[in-house]
Design an enzyme around this catalytic site. Structure first.
Site, PDB file in Angstrom:
ATOM      1  N   HIS A  22      32.485 -23.937  38.481  1.00 44.92           N
ATOM      2  CA  HIS A  22      32.066 -22.610  38.037  1.00 44.92           C
ATOM      3  C   HIS A  22      31.906 -22.502  36.520  1.00 44.92           C
ATOM      4  CE1 HIS A  22      33.870 -21.887  42.021  1.00 44.92           C
ATOM      5  NE2 HIS A  22      32.947 -20.955  42.136  1.00 44.92           N
ATOM      6  N   GLU A  92      40.289 -23.685  36.898  1.00 46.49           N
ATOM      7  CA  GLU A  92      39.427 -24.725  36.344  1.00 46.49           C
ATOM      8  C   GLU A  92      39.802 -25.061  34.904  1.00 46.49           C
ATOM      9  OE1 GLU A  92      35.309 -23.866  37.081  1.00 46.49           O
ATOM     10  OE2 GLU A  92      35.550 -24.043  39.261  1.00 46.49           O
ATOM     11  N   ARG A 180      40.690   7.948  40.325  1.00 43.60           N
ATOM     12  CA  ARG A 180      39.437   8.435  39.738  1.00 43.60           C
ATOM     13  C   ARG A 180      38.474   8.815  40.877  1.00 43.60           C
ATOM     14  NH1 ARG A 180      38.609   4.395  36.440  1.00 43.60           N
ATOM     15  NH2 ARG A 180      39.298   5.428  34.541  1.00 43.60           N
ATOM     16  N   ARG A 237      44.138   8.945  29.719  1.00 42.43           N
ATOM     17  CA  ARG A 237      44.004   9.815  30.880  1.00 42.43           C
ATOM     18  C   ARG A 237      44.810  11.103  30.718  1.00 42.43           C
ATOM     19  NH1 ARG A 237      42.287   6.659  35.370  1.00 42.43           N
ATOM     20  NH2 ARG A 237      42.198   8.624  36.539  1.00 42.43           N
TER      21      ARG A 237
END
Length: 270
Positions: A22, A92, A180, A237
């Site tokens: 990847h 990886e 949310r 928030r």
């Protein structure tokens, strides 16, 4: 033996350049100290603070750059959003010899102790990320390496940045899982328990909410890696405020400075 079922383990795939599948990196492409932003474009923002920069690989959400910061070898690999893509990157990177990684991210805080642009250094996390559950039972802790935390603190002190420690809630959801709503209308999906997510977290003195850190801490620790994180507050928030206020750039530089310190301390300990 008759009727015996044979299960083959999957062979390790390689990229077209014979690098890890990847990340598209090969052994020797990067040093052992790596920064982990989520967004690919943040790799270049981080590298703006370095002395030299070279892009090594780019595939899907994974972009890797390497260079030096004040003469110290350093690299940066983006992980994308959430735990699954982080798991791939961390695994990886470990196969390539990386032993120390610091997440450089953003977060929303649920306390008035932090404001936009402040930096949060997570000490530990509540594991709602999903990915870490594939590695260890729920009671297994997600925690930062103490030496990495020490380096991040010293980096913030060196640079004069406002910072604090965090108990982070990592959740594999941006909307319902973070309390949310999906929309402002009354006809949207909104389970009754969603009303209590943030108040319950505040009762537990959780400081902030995001989507990667717990999974990275657990996966990294079980790969025998030192893990840490520095998160810039982009939303409050409690005060209902959004904005970067310079925090992303501060987190990028603080993480680079922490890698310099860790490299120095490790060399002195040898």
């Amino acid at each position: 033996m008759e009727n015996e079922t044979i299960v083959n383990k999957a062979s390790k795939p390689l990229a077209e350049n014979d690098g890890v599948y990847h990340l598209r990196l090969k052994e020797g492409d990067i040093p052992s100290y790596v920064l982990l932003p989520g967004a690919p474009e943040r790799t270049l923002k981080i590298a703006q603070h370095w002395d030299a920069v070279e892009e090594v690989a780019s595939y899907r959400e994974y972009k890797t750059v390497r260079g030096t910061y004040l003469g110290c070898p350093i690299a940066c690999t983006s992980t994308g959003i959430g735990g699954p893509s982080s798991e791939i990157a961390i695994h990886e990177l470990k196969t390539l010899g990386v032993h120390t990684a610091i997440r450089v991210g953003t977060t929303g805080c649920i306390t008035d102790k932090f404001d936009l642009g402040d930096l949060i250094i997570p000490i530990a996390c509540v594991r709602k990320d999903g990915t870490s559950a594939s590695y260890a039972e729920p009671e297994f802790p997600a925690f930062a390496d103490p030496t990495v935390v020490k380096a991040l603190v010293q980096a913030c002190e060196n640079l004069g940045y406002r910072y604090g420690f965090g108990l982070t809630y990592t959740v594999g959801s941006f909307y319902i899982g973070q309390g949310r709503p999906l929309s402002e209308g009354n006809d949207t999906y909104w389970p009754s328990w969603a009303d209590n997510i943030l108040p319950d977290l505040q009762q537990m003195r959780v400081t902030n909410v995001e989507m990667e850190t717990a999974g990275q801490f657990v996966v990294g620790f079980l790969h025998d890696m030192r893990m840490g994180a520095v998160l810039s507050v982009i939303s409050n928030r409690v005060l209902d405020r959004w904005g970067d206020n310079g925090g992303e750039d501060k987190a990028c530089k603080a993480a680079s400075e922490a890698i310099r310190l860790l490299t120095l301390w490790d060399s002195q300990a040898e």
